[in-house]
Write a protein that holds these residues in place. Structure first.
Motif, PDB file in Angstrom:
ATOM      1  N   ALA A 168      33.261  79.441  18.742  1.00 45.58           N
ATOM      2  CA  ALA A 168      32.646  78.556  17.757  1.00 45.58           C
ATOM      3  C   ALA A 168      32.941  79.008  16.321  1.00 45.58           C
ATOM      4  O   ALA A 168      33.300  78.193  15.465  1.00 45.58           O
ATOM      5  N   LYS A 169      32.803  80.302  16.059  1.00 44.05           N
ATOM      6  CA  LYS A 169      33.058  80.816  14.701  1.00 44.05           C
ATOM      7  C   LYS A 169      34.520  80.633  14.310  1.00 44.05           C
ATOM      8  O   LYS A 169      34.836  80.274  13.176  1.00 44.05           O
ATOM      9  N   THR A 170      35.430  80.878  15.262  1.00 44.21           N
ATOM     10  CA  THR A 170      36.859  80.690  14.989  1.00 44.21           C
ATOM     11  C   THR A 170      37.147  79.216  14.719  1.00 44.21           C
ATOM     12  O   THR A 170      37.890  78.879  13.788  1.00 44.21           O
ATOM     13  N   ILE A 185      22.775  76.307  25.091  1.00 44.29           N
ATOM     14  CA  ILE A 185      23.131  76.624  23.701  1.00 44.29           C
ATOM     15  C   ILE A 185      24.555  76.158  23.422  1.00 44.29           C
ATOM     16  O   ILE A 185      24.836  75.560  22.377  1.00 44.29           O
ATOM     17  N   TYR A 186      25.456  76.389  24.364  1.00 42.06           N
ATOM     18  CA  TYR A 186      26.857  76.001  24.194  1.00 42.06           C
ATOM     19  C   TYR A 186      27.002  74.487  23.984  1.00 42.06           C
ATOM     20  O   TYR A 186      27.758  74.048  23.111  1.00 42.06           O
ATOM     21  N   GLU A 187      26.279  73.682  24.744  1.00 43.43           N
ATOM     22  CA  GLU A 187      26.351  72.219  24.586  1.00 43.43           C
ATOM     23  C   GLU A 187      25.905  71.811  23.182  1.00 43.43           C
ATOM     24  O   GLU A 187      26.507  70.931  22.568  1.00 43.43           O
ATOM     25  N   LYS A 188      24.869  72.450  22.671  1.00 45.29           N
ATOM     26  CA  LYS A 188      24.390  72.155  21.308  1.00 45.29           C
ATOM     27  C   LYS A 188      25.443  72.573  20.276  1.00 45.29           C
ATOM     28  O   LYS A 188      25.730  71.849  19.328  1.00 45.29           O
ATOM     29  N   VAL A 189      26.055  73.736  20.482  1.00 45.87           N
ATOM     30  CA  VAL A 189      27.102  74.225  19.584  1.00 45.87           C
ATOM     31  C   VAL A 189      28.294  73.266  19.597  1.00 45.87           C
ATOM     32  O   VAL A 189      28.862  72.954  18.548  1.00 45.87           O
ATOM     33  N   LEU A 190      28.652  72.768  20.784  1.00 46.41           N
ATOM     34  CA  LEU A 190      29.769  71.815  20.881  1.00 46.41           C
ATOM     35  C   LEU A 190      29.501  70.552  20.063  1.00 46.41           C
ATOM     36  O   LEU A 190      30.402  70.036  19.396  1.00 46.41           O
ATOM     37  N   GLU A 191      28.263  70.071  20.107  1.00 43.72           N
ATOM     38  CA  GLU A 191      27.901  68.893  19.304  1.00 43.72           C
ATOM     39  C   GLU A 191      28.104  69.176  17.813  1.00 43.72           C
ATOM     40  O   GLU A 191      28.646  68.348  17.081  1.00 43.72           O
ATOM     41  N   GLU A 192      27.661  70.348  17.372  1.00 37.87           N
ATOM     42  CA  GLU A 192      27.814  70.731  15.963  1.00 37.87           C
ATOM     43  C   GLU A 192      29.293  70.852  15.588  1.00 37.87           C
ATOM     44  O   GLU A 192      29.701  70.437  14.502  1.00 37.87           O
ATOM     45  N   LEU A 193      30.090  71.424  16.501  1.00 37.11           N
ATOM     46  CA  LEU A 193      31.519  71.563  16.241  1.00 37.11           C
ATOM     47  C   LEU A 193      32.202  70.206  16.142  1.00 37.11           C
ATOM     48  O   LEU A 193      33.033  69.981  15.253  1.00 37.11           O
ATOM     49  N   GLU A 194      31.831  69.288  17.028  1.00 35.83           N
ATOM     50  CA  GLU A 194      32.413  67.942  16.975  1.00 35.83           C
ATOM     51  C   GLU A 194      32.044  67.240  15.670  1.00 35.83           C
ATOM     52  O   GLU A 194      32.887  66.578  15.063  1.00 35.83           O
ATOM     53  N   GLU A 195      30.812  67.412  15.232  1.00 34.95           N
ATOM     54  CA  GLU A 195      30.386  66.834  13.958  1.00 34.95           C
ATOM     55  C   GLU A 195      31.192  67.410  12.799  1.00 34.95           C
ATOM     56  O   GLU A 195      31.445  66.727  11.802  1.00 34.95           O
ATOM     57  N   ALA A 196      31.621  68.663  12.919  1.00 34.95           N
ATOM     58  CA  ALA A 196      32.404  69.320  11.865  1.00 34.95           C
ATOM     59  C   ALA A 196      33.887  68.936  11.923  1.00 34.95           C
ATOM     60  O   ALA A 196      34.649  69.282  11.027  1.00 34.95           O
ATOM     61  N   GLY A 197      34.302  68.255  13.013  1.00 37.80           N
ATOM     62  CA  GLY A 197      35.692  67.823  13.100  1.00 37.80           C
ATOM     63  C   GLY A 197      36.511  68.455  14.199  1.00 37.80           C
ATOM     64  O   GLY A 197      37.712  68.193  14.328  1.00 37.80           O
ATOM     65  N   VAL A 198      35.900  69.288  15.026  1.00 36.65           N
ATOM     66  CA  VAL A 198      36.606  69.915  16.134  1.00 36.65           C
ATOM     67  C   VAL A 198      36.692  68.907  17.291  1.00 36.65           C
ATOM     68  O   VAL A 198      35.704  68.234  17.603  1.00 36.65           O
ATOM     69  N   THR A 199      37.852  68.811  17.913  1.00 37.83           N
ATOM     70  CA  THR A 199      38.027  67.972  19.100  1.00 37.83           C
ATOM     71  C   THR A 199      37.721  68.810  20.318  1.00 37.83           C
ATOM     72  O   THR A 199      38.247  69.920  20.467  1.00 37.83           O
ATOM     73  N   VAL A 200      36.892  68.288  21.218  1.00 40.05           N
ATOM     74  CA  VAL A 200      36.570  68.997  22.450  1.00 40.05           C
ATOM     75  C   VAL A 200      37.254  68.276  23.601  1.00 40.05           C
ATOM     76  O   VAL A 200      36.986  67.099  23.862  1.00 40.05           O
ATOM     77  N   LEU A 201      38.184  68.982  24.243  1.00 41.61           N
ATOM     78  CA  LEU A 201      38.906  68.441  25.390  1.00 41.61           C
ATOM     79  C   LEU A 201      38.202  68.919  26.663  1.00 41.61           C
ATOM     80  O   LEU A 201      37.823  70.088  26.741  1.00 41.61           O
TER      81      LEU A 201
END
Length: 155
Positions: free
Chosen positions: A106-108, A133-149
């Motif tokens: 997540a930090k990377t 916790i990971y599912e919540k972090v993934l949501e935050e990452l997607e909101e920031a512009g990260v694509t989750v495959l």
């Protein structure tokens, strides 16, 4: 140019994750290695003391390049050598796999977005100690512009 960044796949950590994780990551490395314009970069944690004892990459990890960098903070971008190499490779897209999804991955990913890289996380190739916790972090990452495959077959 795309780089597959393999994070913290070390003997010290692997007991904490599903047995299939290493197999999934090796499959992803193999597929990426067959592509012409993909660099495979490995990053390993050396702990806060900087000691290398016990922090070796997993014996079972498929190593297809000598691009191995050390970090002592969660983000791979805390390593100047890693950051410089990614720039040197002229990478525009980073695909992240490894452990732990709620911390180092997540930090990377957040730093990669901050530095302007198109960033993807391959969910089937990321281990997380706490799925909630990971599912919540993934949501935050997607909101920031990260694509989750969902799987390692996406480009």
């Amino acid at each position: 140019m795309r780089a597959l960044v393999v994070i913290d796949m070390q003997e010290k950590y692997l007991d904490e994750y599903d047995d299939g994780l290493l197999k999934s990551i090796n499959r992803k490395i193999r597929l990426a290695h067959e592509e012409e314009d993909v660099s495979i970069v490995y990053v390993k944690n050396v702990g806060v003391t900087g000691s290398r004892a016990g922090y070796e990459l997993s014996d079972g990890l498929l190593l297809v390049s000598n691009l191995v960098y050390e970090k002592d903070e969660p983000s791979a971008f805390s390593s100047k050598a890693f950051t410089d190499k990614i720039k040197c490779l002229k990478a525009t897209e980073l695909e992240l796999v490894g452990v732990d999804g709620s911390s180092c991955i997540a930090k990377t990913a957040m730093d990669a977005i901050k530095y302007g890289y198109k960033t993807k996380i391959v969910k089937s190739c990321v281990g997380a100690r706490d799925e909630k916790i990971y599912e919540k972090v993934l949501e935050e990452l997607e909101e920031a512009g990260v694509t989750v495959l969902s799987s390692g077959s996406g480009k």
